[in-house]
Design an enzyme around this catalytic site. Sequence first.
Site, PDB file in Angstrom:
ATOM      1  N   ASN A 134       6.548   2.078  -1.842  1.00 67.19           N
ATOM      2  CA  ASN A 134       5.267   2.310  -2.509  1.00 67.19           C
ATOM      3  C   ASN A 134       5.351   1.888  -3.971  1.00 67.19           C
ATOM      4  OD1 ASN A 134       6.905   4.664  -2.834  1.00 67.19           O
ATOM      5  ND2 ASN A 134       5.143   5.941  -3.285  1.00 67.19           N
TER       6      ASN A 134
ATOM      7  N   GLU B  35       3.077   2.359  -7.376  1.00 68.74           N
ATOM      8  CA  GLU B  35       1.924   3.041  -7.980  1.00 68.74           C
ATOM      9  C   GLU B  35       1.468   2.324  -9.247  1.00 68.74           C
ATOM     10  OE1 GLU B  35       3.079   7.174  -8.284  1.00 68.74           O
ATOM     11  OE2 GLU B  35       2.819   7.433  -6.112  1.00 68.74           O
TER      12      GLU B  35
ATOM     13  N   GLU C 260       4.289   1.156   3.666  1.00 73.76           N
ATOM     14  CA  GLU C 260       4.050   0.458   4.930  1.00 73.76           C
ATOM     15  C   GLU C 260       3.296  -0.848   4.684  1.00 73.76           C
ATOM     16  OE1 GLU C 260       3.428   3.607   4.140  1.00 73.76           O
ATOM     17  OE2 GLU C 260       3.355   4.922   5.889  1.00 73.76           O
TER      18      GLU C 260
HETATM   19  N1  THU Z   1       2.269   6.773   0.435  1.00 67.49           N
HETATM   20  C1  THU Z   1       2.911   5.807   1.167  1.00 67.49           C
HETATM   21  O1  THU Z   1       3.667   4.999   0.620  1.00 67.49           O
HETATM   22  N2  THU Z   1       2.697   5.779   2.498  1.00 67.49           N
HETATM   23  C2  THU Z   1       1.846   6.611   3.174  1.00 67.49           C
HETATM   24  O2  THU Z   1       1.624   6.444   4.367  1.00 67.49           O
HETATM   25  C3  THU Z   1       1.190   7.711   2.461  1.00 67.49           C
HETATM   26  C4  THU Z   1       1.373   7.746   0.995  1.00 67.49           C
HETATM   27  C5  THU Z   1       2.463   6.791  -1.020  1.00 67.49           C
HETATM   28  C6  THU Z   1       1.265   6.391  -1.808  1.00 67.49           C
HETATM   29  C7  THU Z   1       1.526   7.083  -3.122  1.00 67.49           C
HETATM   30  O3  THU Z   1       2.296   6.224  -3.948  1.00 67.49           O
HETATM   31  C8  THU Z   1       2.346   8.298  -2.754  1.00 67.49           C
HETATM   32  O4  THU Z   1       2.797   8.089  -1.438  1.00 67.49           O
HETATM   33  C9  THU Z   1       1.581   9.601  -2.820  1.00 67.49           C
HETATM   34  O5  THU Z   1       0.418   9.544  -2.088  1.00 67.49           O
END
Ligand code: THU
Length: 135
Positions: A45, A47, A58
Site C-alpha cells: 500500500n 498512502e 492488492e
Molecule cells: N489497504 C490495503 O492495502 N488493502 C486492503 O484491502 C484494505 C486497505 C490499505 C489502504 C490504506 O493504506 C490502509 O490499508 C488503511 O486503510
Amino acid sequence: MDSTIEQVLIDAAANARLKAYAPYSKFRVGAALLLPDGQIVAGCNVENASYGLAICAERSAICTAVTMGHREFEAIAVAASPLASPCGACRQFIVEFGKDIEVVCFDSEDRGQIRRWTSGELLPESFEFGQPGAK
Ligand code: THU
C-alpha cells in the site's frame, strides 16, 4: 495451491508489507500475486497526504503485474496485521482477472491466522462490462 508454493507466496507478501508506505494509517499491507509460470509479483500500500489517494497493496501488485505484461493470476496472498480481507475496490480489481483466483489473507505477525477464498466468493455478482472483446 500446493502448500509449499503457498508458503513462498506468503513470504513474498510479508516481505512486500515491509515496503509499505503508510505514514498516515500506519496499517501496512503487502500483496503477492502468483503467475501461472510460478513467478511472483508483489505490491504494497502507498498512502498520500491527500488520504483518499491511497492505493491498496492488492491493486498495487496487480498494476505492476499488468504493466509487466501479465494478465493471468493463480493466487494472491495478502499480508497485514491483524489479518485483513481485500476491500471492495480490490475485490473488483482481482475478479477482473478471474473468478477462481485463490485469495489467501494472513496475519503477518501471527501466521496461524489465515483465511482462504476464491475471488468469486469474495465478490459474487461482480460488475462486468458487457462488451465482447473489451479485454
Ligand atoms: N489497504 C490495503 O492495502 N488493502 C486492503 O484491502 C484494505 C486497505 C490499505 C489502504 C490504506 O493504506 C490502509 O490499508 C488503511 O486503510
